[in-house]
Scaffold this active site. Structure first.
Site, short mmCIF file in Angstrom:
data_model
loop_
_atom_site.label_atom_id
_atom_site.label_comp_id
_atom_site.label_asym_id
_atom_site.label_seq_id
_atom_site.Cartn_x
_atom_site.Cartn_y
_atom_site.Cartn_z
N ARG A 239 1.58 4.22 -2.66
CA ARG A 239 0.64 5.28 -3.03
C ARG A 239 -0.22 5.78 -1.88
O ARG A 239 -0.77 6.87 -1.94
CB ARG A 239 -0.26 4.82 -4.17
CG ARG A 239 -1.16 3.65 -3.78
CD ARG A 239 -1.73 2.92 -4.99
NE ARG A 239 -2.55 1.80 -4.56
CZ ARG A 239 -2.09 0.66 -4.05
NH1 ARG A 239 -0.79 0.47 -3.92
NH2 ARG A 239 -2.90 -0.29 -3.68
N LYS B 21 -6.47 -0.07 8.91
CA LYS B 21 -6.28 1.22 8.24
C LYS B 21 -7.02 2.35 8.95
O LYS B 21 -6.48 3.45 9.09
CB LYS B 21 -6.77 1.13 6.79
CG LYS B 21 -5.81 0.43 5.87
CD LYS B 21 -6.27 0.54 4.42
CE LYS B 21 -5.21 -0.09 3.51
NZ LYS B 21 -5.65 -0.07 2.10
N CYS C 77 -6.39 -3.14 -9.01
CA CYS C 77 -5.03 -2.58 -8.92
C CYS C 77 -4.02 -3.65 -8.52
O CYS C 77 -2.89 -3.66 -8.99
CB CYS C 77 -4.98 -1.47 -7.88
SG CYS C 77 -5.90 -0.01 -8.31
N CYS D 193 -22.56 -20.26 -0.97
CA CYS D 193 -23.07 -18.89 -0.85
C CYS D 193 -24.52 -19.00 -0.39
O CYS D 193 -24.94 -20.04 0.08
CB CYS D 193 -22.93 -18.12 -2.15
SG CYS D 193 -24.06 -18.68 -3.44
N ASN E 98 0.83 -1.21 0.00
CA ASN E 98 0.00 0.00 0.00
C ASN E 98 0.86 1.26 0.00
O ASN E 98 0.44 2.33 -0.46
CB ASN E 98 -0.88 0.06 1.25
CG ASN E 98 -1.89 -1.07 1.36
OD1 ASN E 98 -2.25 -1.48 2.44
ND2 ASN E 98 -2.34 -1.60 0.24
N LEU E 99 2.08 1.16 0.57
CA LEU E 99 2.87 2.36 0.87
C LEU E 99 3.36 3.09 -0.38
O LEU E 99 3.75 4.25 -0.30
CB LEU E 99 4.06 2.00 1.78
CG LEU E 99 3.69 1.31 3.10
CD1 LEU E 99 4.96 1.03 3.91
CD2 LEU E 99 2.73 2.15 3.93
N ASP F 155 -12.89 0.02 -4.06
CA ASP F 155 -12.09 -0.59 -5.13
C ASP F 155 -12.82 -1.74 -5.82
O ASP F 155 -12.19 -2.60 -6.40
CB ASP F 155 -10.75 -1.07 -4.55
CG ASP F 155 -10.94 -2.14 -3.48
OD1 ASP F 155 -12.10 -2.47 -3.17
OD2 ASP F 155 -9.93 -2.62 -2.95
N ASN F 156 -14.16 -1.75 -5.74
CA ASN F 156 -14.88 -2.83 -6.41
C ASN F 156 -16.28 -2.35 -6.83
O ASN F 156 -16.82 -1.41 -6.25
CB ASN F 156 -14.97 -4.05 -5.50
CG ASN F 156 -15.75 -3.75 -4.24
OD1 ASN F 156 -16.98 -3.79 -4.23
ND2 ASN F 156 -15.04 -3.41 -3.16
#
Lengths: 377, 77
Positions: free
Chosen positions: A71, A84, A191, A339, A68-69, A128-129
């Site tokens: 960005r 986080k 990503c 599921c 992660n670092l 992010d999804n």
């Protein structure tokens, strides 16, 4: 009221006639929810905190990782392995102690989204999804909240403001007006699979903070009905206009009750399930009782998705992350993917078979719903 | 008649280029069909079409030298 210390701190804002003391007071009385404290969330959080937003909520269930670092410059090497939201609030409180932070160390689902989002004036999507993006969009439409959207891919970013209305005018267009349907998961890598230029989320997240600040104060032009696309490789900026499309609201939940029952994972898995190996509830029960060590059970429902079944508890990998986490799947044992209804799991198996050499995957027919009917009192 | 087409996001990778020229198309529908034949990989993608900086909803007529943008959704954050 702003204290003497605050008036000094925000001097460079207050000097601007467009902001002044009154604008700075509006920022202090605003509340903003940031969904995702990652590439986009970090710069947005840093600028909104510095700007003196009164209350900032942060939603994220991830822990800081070394990758992660590159960005997510809010975090340091001391934060690796820690949640986080905790690291972000620790750091941001040092940046501006006048801001009230509210942590949500959880995955946003349609079960919890309404109760969180309703408390904020403006929502920033830094997720992010696609599941979260459609879910947040629909929640903002139902709750009448402006949504500042940002998204990134390799060297390219998109920014827009959805569901925005000025002075009570008609609502601006939404995410569904732009993209009515999500793409097939296999044609939209994340990503972590494809990479991203570190400065790109810095640019896009900062633009999101920029429009959120303008909305708070009521100045300038907001990117409502406009999608800005920025290419960091060619330095081309491209803005296109789009309109609200009422017909598209037919496919979205129109009440809070429909929202809670809407299956976002299924909606975002565009592919329809084809033939995959299946196992019935009876067969699974037999395996659990007699050959438990020969099987691995993978629950691909969302974290916290009800009902929680201790008998079937083994590994949980949410549907959206299944391909990325295929390394956790046992290649020797008989692997049962479960599921709610057996539809998402069938699609997950298809995706896994396409993206790995696994051939030992079995779908629980009828999902946990069918299982409960027989094996849970 | 020649129309310029620019690709965005994953479409650049799928098409193997970020722009192209398409000849002998008169409207957006025929342009889309032609593109999908020339770049069959794009059949796997969803994208919106923009002309004159506006998202196209109907089958608009195209003129010589028009630039059309094909934009896919992406969800990275």
């Amino acid at each position: 009221m702003l204290s003497t210390e605050e008036i000094n701190r925000y001097n460079r804002h207050i000097l601007l006639p467009e902001i002044g003391i009154e604008g700075q007071r509006k920022l202090k009385h605003s509340s903003i929810l940031i969904i995702g404290a990652g590439g986009l969330g970090c710069p947005a959080l840093q600028y909104l905190t510095a700007a003196g937003i009164g209350t900032i909520g942060i939603v994220d269930f991830d822990k800081v990782e070394e990758t992660n670092l590159q960005r997510q410059i809010l975090y340091t090497i001391d934060d690796i392995g820690k949640p986080k939201v905790d690291c972000a609030i620790h750091r941001l409180s040092r940046l501006n102690p006048f801001v009230n932070f509210i942590p949500y160390n959880l995955q946003l689902t349609n079960a919890n989204a309404i109760n969180i989002i309703k408390n904020y004036d403006i929502i920033i999507d830094g997720s992010d999804n696609f599941v979260t993006r459609y879910l947040v969009n629909d929640a903002c439409v139902l709750l009448n909240k402006p949504l500042v959207y940002g998204s990134i891919y390799k060297f390219e970013g998109q920014v827009s403001v959805f569901n925005f209305s000025e002075n009570g005018d008609d609502k601006g267009p939404t995410y569904r007006c732009l993209f009515p349907n999500p793409p097939a998961p296999e044609s939209s890598p994340s990503c972590s699979e494809i990479g991203v230029l570190g400065t790109l989320p810095g640019i896009i997240g900062t633009l999101q903070a920029n429009d959120a600040i303008k909305i708070c104060i009521g100045i300038g032009e907001v990117l409502s009905g406009q999608l800005s696309i920025i290419n960091a490789l060619t330095m081309q900026f491209y803005t296109i206009a789009f309109e609200r499309n009422k017909n598209l609201f037919d496919t979205a939940p129109s009440t809070l009750e429909e929202f809670v029952n809407f299956d976002y994972s299924l909606f975002c898995s565009a592919t329809k399930p084809k033939n995959v190996n299946e196992i019935t509830s009876d067969e699974l029960n037999d395996l659990i009782n007699n050959k438990r060590n020969a099987i691995q059970i993978i629950d691909i429902r969302s974290i916290n998705e009800e009902p929680i079944l201790n008998t079937l508890k083994e590994i949980q990998i949410p549907f959206e992350e299944i391909v990325e986490n295929r390394g956790k799947i046992n290649a020797e044992k008989k692997v049962i993917v479960i599921c709610k209804l057996g539809i998402r799991s069938a699609i997950a198996i298809q995706l896994l078979e396409k993206n790995s050499s696994l051939t030992n995957l079995y779908n629980l027919k009828g999902g946990v719903t069918e299982w409960i009917k027989k094996y849970k009192p | 008649m020649t129309v310029n087409v620019i690709f965005f996001g994953a479409l650049i990778d799928a098409a193997g280029t970020n722009k192209t020229e398409v000849k002998n198309v008169s409207d957006c529908d025929s342009l889309k069909s032609k593109i999908l034949v020339d770049y069959p990989e794009l059949n796997n993608y969803k994208f919106l079409i923009a002309l004159h900086n506006q998202v196209v909803k109907d089958n608009l007529k195209l003129n010589e030298g028009d630039t059309v943008a094909l934009l896919p959704p992406f969800a990275g954050g």
